[in-house]
Write a protein that holds these residues in place. Structure first.
Motif, PDB file in Angstrom:
ATOM      1  N   GLY A  13       8.655  19.459  51.657  1.00  0.00           N
ATOM      2  CA  GLY A  13       9.416  20.490  50.939  1.00  0.00           C
ATOM      3  C   GLY A  13       9.116  20.647  49.431  1.00  0.00           C
ATOM      4  N   CYS A  14       9.865  21.645  48.898  1.00  0.00           N
ATOM      5  CA  CYS A  14       9.482  21.813  47.550  1.00  0.00           C
ATOM      6  C   CYS A  14      10.682  21.022  46.346  1.00  0.00           C
ATOM      7  CB  CYS A  14       9.738  23.412  47.092  1.00  0.00           C
ATOM      8  SG  CYS A  14      11.264  23.963  46.986  1.00  0.00           S
ATOM      9  N   SER A  15      11.695  20.539  47.081  1.00  0.00           N
ATOM     10  CA  SER A  15      12.883  19.836  46.610  1.00  0.00           C
ATOM     11  C   SER A  15      13.643  20.625  46.145  1.00  0.00           C
ATOM     12  CB  SER A  15      12.334  18.849  44.997  1.00  0.00           C
ATOM     13  OG  SER A  15      12.272  19.889  43.967  1.00  0.00           O
ATOM     14  N   GLY A  16      13.860  22.182  46.405  1.00  0.00           N
ATOM     15  CA  GLY A  16      14.711  22.928  46.352  1.00  0.00           C
ATOM     16  C   GLY A  16      16.091  22.722  46.803  1.00  0.00           C
ATOM     17  N   CYS A  17      16.166  22.304  48.148  1.00  0.00           N
ATOM     18  CA  CYS A  17      17.357  22.155  48.866  1.00  0.00           C
ATOM     19  C   CYS A  17      17.784  20.761  48.261  1.00  0.00           C
ATOM     20  CB  CYS A  17      16.817  21.846  50.482  1.00  0.00           C
ATOM     21  SG  CYS A  17      16.242  23.273  51.244  1.00  0.00           S
ATOM     22  N   GLU A  58      14.963  17.025  54.085  1.00  0.00           N
ATOM     23  CA  GLU A  58      14.403  18.316  53.752  1.00  0.00           C
ATOM     24  C   GLU A  58      12.987  18.396  53.971  1.00  0.00           C
ATOM     25  OE1 GLU A  58      14.912  19.263  49.496  1.00  0.00           O
ATOM     26  OE2 GLU A  58      12.612  19.833  49.314  1.00  0.00           O
ATOM     27  N   GLY A  84      17.594  22.944  55.568  1.00  0.00           N
ATOM     28  CA  GLY A  84      16.709  24.134  54.917  1.00  0.00           C
ATOM     29  C   GLY A  84      15.603  24.361  55.836  1.00  0.00           C
ATOM     30  N   ASP A  85      15.099  25.701  55.515  1.00  0.00           N
ATOM     31  CA  ASP A  85      14.140  26.465  56.484  1.00  0.00           C
ATOM     32  C   ASP A  85      12.809  25.618  56.754  1.00  0.00           C
ATOM     33  OD1 ASP A  85      16.059  28.168  56.458  1.00  0.00           O
ATOM     34  OD2 ASP A  85      14.888  29.703  55.530  1.00  0.00           O
ATOM     35  N   CYS A  86      12.372  24.778  55.801  1.00  0.00           N
ATOM     36  CA  CYS A  86      11.008  24.013  56.095  1.00  0.00           C
ATOM     37  C   CYS A  86      11.551  23.058  57.146  1.00  0.00           C
ATOM     38  CB  CYS A  86      10.655  23.371  54.787  1.00  0.00           C
ATOM     39  SG  CYS A  86      10.010  24.620  53.627  1.00  0.00           S
ATOM     40  N   ASN A  91       8.462  27.027  57.979  1.00  0.00           N
ATOM     41  CA  ASN A  91       8.771  27.854  56.809  1.00  0.00           C
ATOM     42  C   ASN A  91       7.598  27.954  55.770  1.00  0.00           C
ATOM     43  OD1 ASN A  91      10.489  29.549  55.115  1.00  0.00           O
ATOM     44  ND2 ASN A  91      11.079  28.012  53.640  1.00  0.00           N
ATOM     45  N   VAL A  92       7.711  27.605  54.691  1.00  0.00           N
ATOM     46  CA  VAL A  92       6.539  27.932  53.612  1.00  0.00           C
ATOM     47  C   VAL A  92       5.536  26.809  53.717  1.00  0.00           C
ATOM     48  CG1 VAL A  92       6.132  27.914  51.222  1.00  0.00           C
ATOM     49  CG2 VAL A  92       8.166  28.883  51.684  1.00  0.00           C
ATOM     50  N   GLY A 147      18.539  27.792  55.351  1.00  0.00           N
ATOM     51  CA  GLY A 147      18.421  28.387  53.985  1.00  0.00           C
ATOM     52  C   GLY A 147      17.321  28.165  53.095  1.00  0.00           C
ATOM     53  N   CYS A 148      16.795  28.846  52.513  1.00  0.00           N
ATOM     54  CA  CYS A 148      15.524  28.530  51.503  1.00  0.00           C
ATOM     55  C   CYS A 148      16.017  28.871  50.184  1.00  0.00           C
ATOM     56  CB  CYS A 148      14.389  29.200  52.016  1.00  0.00           C
ATOM     57  SG  CYS A 148      12.895  28.976  50.981  1.00  0.00           S
ATOM     58  N   PRO A 149      16.498  28.076  49.232  1.00  0.00           N
ATOM     59  CA  PRO A 149      17.144  26.980  49.627  1.00  0.00           C
ATOM     60  C   PRO A 149      18.599  27.126  50.277  1.00  0.00           C
ATOM     61  CG  PRO A 149      17.807  27.124  47.370  1.00  0.00           C
ATOM     62  CD  PRO A 149      16.909  28.125  47.677  1.00  0.00           C
TER      63      PRO A 149
END
Ligand code: SF4
Length: 178
Positions: A13-17, A58, A84-86, A91-92, A147-149
């Motif tokens: 993941g991108c750490s956004g969550c 996440e 989160g969506d990932c 997801n992404v 959610g994203c995030p």
């Protein structure tokens, strides 16, 4: 009442969550009355502890190491929450699946490399899976919070609901792609 022992981790993941978790702001202090975060990027713990009540995950699964970790988490935690969506759909993170692992490695380590061109670091980084997968394709997942995030309000509502033993309708707080 003893506090819940909670872990959090971000995999692919991108750490956004996790940033949204911090966005709960002062509500983190309130939740800390009921739960201890004992493993997380937020705390200095090296090994996944045993006997956890909840693990918040996440990110999707993209490497053989991710698979090892998520199975370890499943073994050591009573409940797992896909954050989160990932974590829930890929997801992404799963966009790689459109091109395939070989094409992505070739792009990264041949076409776009500035140094060590053409050398896969296959001895020092985990092996990529053929396909990025969401958590529930590898393990049983107890809770899904999209959610994203994932918005902080959704994370708070779900965690407070778990503490209070109340089922929470997450669609009031979040949705896929939010
Ligand atoms: S769901 Fe969105 S914010 Fe969360 S890890 Fe994935 S890309 Fe980042």
């Amino acid at each position: 009442m003893s506090k819940l022992r909670v872990g959090t981790i971000w995999l692919d993941g991108c750490s956004g969550c996790h940033m949204s978790f911090l966005d709960m702001d002062e509500r983190i202090v309130e939740l800390s009355q009921y739960m201890d975060v004992v493993y997380s990027p937020y705390v200095d713990a090296k090994e996944i502890p045993e006997d956890l009540d909840l693990f918040i995950v996440e990110g999707a699964l993209s490497t053989d190491h991710d698979l090892e970790i998520i199975k370890d988490i499943r073994k050591n935690s009573k409940k797992i929450l896909a954050l989160g969506d990932c974590a829930i759909t890929g997801n992404v993170s799963a966009m790689k699946n459109l091109a395939g692992t070989d094409a992505v490695l070739e792009k990264g380590y041949f076409d776009l490399a500035d140094f060590n061109k053409g050398k896969y670091p296959d001895k020092i980084i985990p092996k990529l899976l053929d396909k990025v997968i969401p958590l529930n394709e590898a393990i049983d997942v107890d809770y899904f919070v999209p959610g994203c995030p994932t918005p902080a309000d959704a994370i708070y509502a779900v965690l407070k609901g778990l503490v209070d033993g109340v089922e929470v309708d997450v669609s009031k707080y979040t949705r896929f792609g939010l």
